[in-house]
Design an enzyme around this catalytic site. Structure first.
Site, mmCIF file in Angstrom:
data_model
loop_
_atom_site.group_PDB
_atom_site.id
_atom_site.type_symbol
_atom_site.label_atom_id
_atom_site.label_comp_id
_atom_site.label_asym_id
_atom_site.label_seq_id
_atom_site.Cartn_x
_atom_site.Cartn_y
_atom_site.Cartn_z
ATOM 1 N N HIS A 1 0.829 -1.208 0.000
ATOM 2 C CA HIS A 1 0.000 0.000 0.000
ATOM 3 C C HIS A 1 0.858 1.250 0.000
ATOM 4 O O HIS A 1 0.499 2.263 -0.614
ATOM 5 C CB HIS A 1 -0.941 -0.001 1.208
ATOM 6 C CG HIS A 1 -2.049 0.989 1.115
ATOM 7 N ND1 HIS A 1 -2.042 2.185 1.803
ATOM 8 C CD2 HIS A 1 -3.203 0.990 0.393
ATOM 9 C CE1 HIS A 1 -3.145 2.858 1.521
ATOM 10 N NE2 HIS A 1 -3.867 2.158 0.673
ATOM 11 N N CYS A 2 1.994 1.192 0.666
ATOM 12 C CA CYS A 2 2.872 2.360 0.790
ATOM 13 C C CYS A 2 3.506 2.781 -0.528
ATOM 14 O O CYS A 2 3.892 3.943 -0.686
ATOM 15 C CB CYS A 2 3.985 2.083 1.798
ATOM 16 S SG CYS A 2 3.425 1.544 3.419
ATOM 17 N N ILE A 3 3.666 1.855 -1.463
ATOM 18 C CA ILE A 3 4.366 2.180 -2.712
ATOM 19 C C ILE A 3 3.398 2.430 -3.866
ATOM 20 O O ILE A 3 3.833 2.586 -5.007
ATOM 21 C CB ILE A 3 5.376 1.074 -3.096
ATOM 22 C CG1 ILE A 3 4.679 -0.249 -3.413
ATOM 23 C CG2 ILE A 3 6.423 0.916 -1.989
ATOM 24 C CD1 ILE A 3 5.606 -1.311 -4.008
#
Length: 364
Positions: free
Chosen positions: A355-357
């Site tokens: 999700h962070c990338i």
């Protein structure tokens, strides 16, 4: 010509949609920093390629790449993934990228937040971050989408919305004095209302144990759909995560959303503690001012850090016995989407996960 808009999204009738609503595509940034990604970022490249290819099965993907890495990335990614040259400091598109907002008349705009690398000079994870802070403005130019400039330091991973007026975040992150020290909780809530169109904010005290982002909510808890949330969990009372998740569970169970609904809370059991090995720590170039990678450190491993795509869910796997149970739980909660797992330890070693990338661009 792309405009920088006065006013706010809420006043103009715009809202941030839930991630489960339709997308026009997904944005990512290629990993490169040798002081964050081990072995010259080559293992991380493979993980980013796997994530991008998995998402591209469901929706268009744009990979932003520095000039130094353009040919390399273009060679390693399939032709269906768009590769564009875009200067950056690191590869966390969720946190440095824009937040897109839509209205009910087919309009789309974006919000450009201030970014200070998760804390600036008071606990930030790298320096400088000037190119990352420019990325929303550049995305506006590339897409031709008008932008709002928000007077708030905020990373996309620190918020989740249901698209119907409810936002979940953590006090550990948004109230951290290294983000917006001159703003009160009420002032921050006002800006979230103005720039995201939300009406109610659920504050969870803390994010996942040892999360270097100061407790981003996207590693702890997310919306499956309005009224339904998923929370990372462990039954082990000796694990520091147990108290954090139990506290969040009790708050969510007693809360209501902007529509007055009680939350249906599902638990997603975490993998066993993920520990940095000596080989992994030694593969990172030490640079002053960059968050260190040390042997024996526990990373914030969580299955909640997945990406919802059009017709799919791309989730992290850890080669852990809990992988299959986590995948089964997501298949149960997303019966109309295909759940795809990607081994993501190399992303976690850099400080985040799938999700962070990624950053979704919603369909107007």
């Amino acid at each position: 010509m792309v405009a920088t808009l006065s006013g706010t999204p809420a006043r103009d009738g715009y809202r941030m949609p839930g991630e489960f609503e339709p997308h026009d595509g997904c944005w990512m940034i290629w990993p490169e920093r040798t002081d964050n990604w081990r072995m010259g970022a080559k293992p991380a490249e493979k993980a980013f390629v796997a994530v991008a290819e998995a998402i591209s099965r469901f929706e268009p993907v744009t990979m932003c790449v520095s000039s130094r890495q353009f040919v390399n990335a273009r060679h390693k990614l399939s032709s269906k993934i768009r590769v564009i040259e875009l200067s950056n400091n690191d590869s966390w598109m969720r946190d440095v990228g824009p937040t897109f907002v839509i209205n009910d008349k087919g309009g789309i705009r974006l919000v450009d937040w201030d970014f200070n690398a998760w804390g600036g000079l008071e606990g930030g994870l790298y320096f400088p971050w000037d190119q990352d802070d420019l990325i929303p403005r550049k995305v506006a130019e590339i897409t031709g989408i008008d932008r709002y400039k928000a007077p708030l330091v905020l990373e996309g991973g620190s918020i989740h919305v249901d698209g119907e007026g409810t936002l979940i975040t953590t006090e550990e992150c948004l109230l951290n004095p290294n983000r917006n020290p001159k703003l009160s909780r009420q002032e921050i809530e006002g800006l979230l209302h103005d720039y995201l169109g939300v009406e109610k904010i659920i504050w969870l005290p803390r994010g996942c144990y040892n999360d270097e982002t100061d407790g981003h909510v996207d590693n702890l808890c997310c919306f499956v759909r309005p009224g339904v949330v998923l929370l990372t969990w462990t039954d082990d009372p000796d694990d520091p995560q147990h108290e954090i998740s139990k506290e969040a569970y009790e708050i969510l169970r007693s809360a209501t959303d902007a529509r007055g609904r009680s939350f249906e809370v599902h638990k997603l059991h975490q993998p066993a503690p993920v520990i940095v090995t000596a080989e992994e720590a030694e593969g990172v170039d030490p640079v002053e001012g960059t968050y260190p990678r040390k042997e024996g450190d526990r990373m914030a491993g969580s299955y909640v850090n997945f990406y919802i795509a059009n017709g799919g869910v791309v989730m992290p796997l850890f080669n852990d016995p809990a992988d299959q149970a986590a995948m089964a739980k997501l298949k149960e909660l997303f019966p109309d989407r295909e759940v795809v797992g990607v081994y993501s330890r190399e992303i976690l070693l850099g400080g985040g996960n799938i999700h962070c990338i990624t950053q979704q661009q919603p369909r107007p």
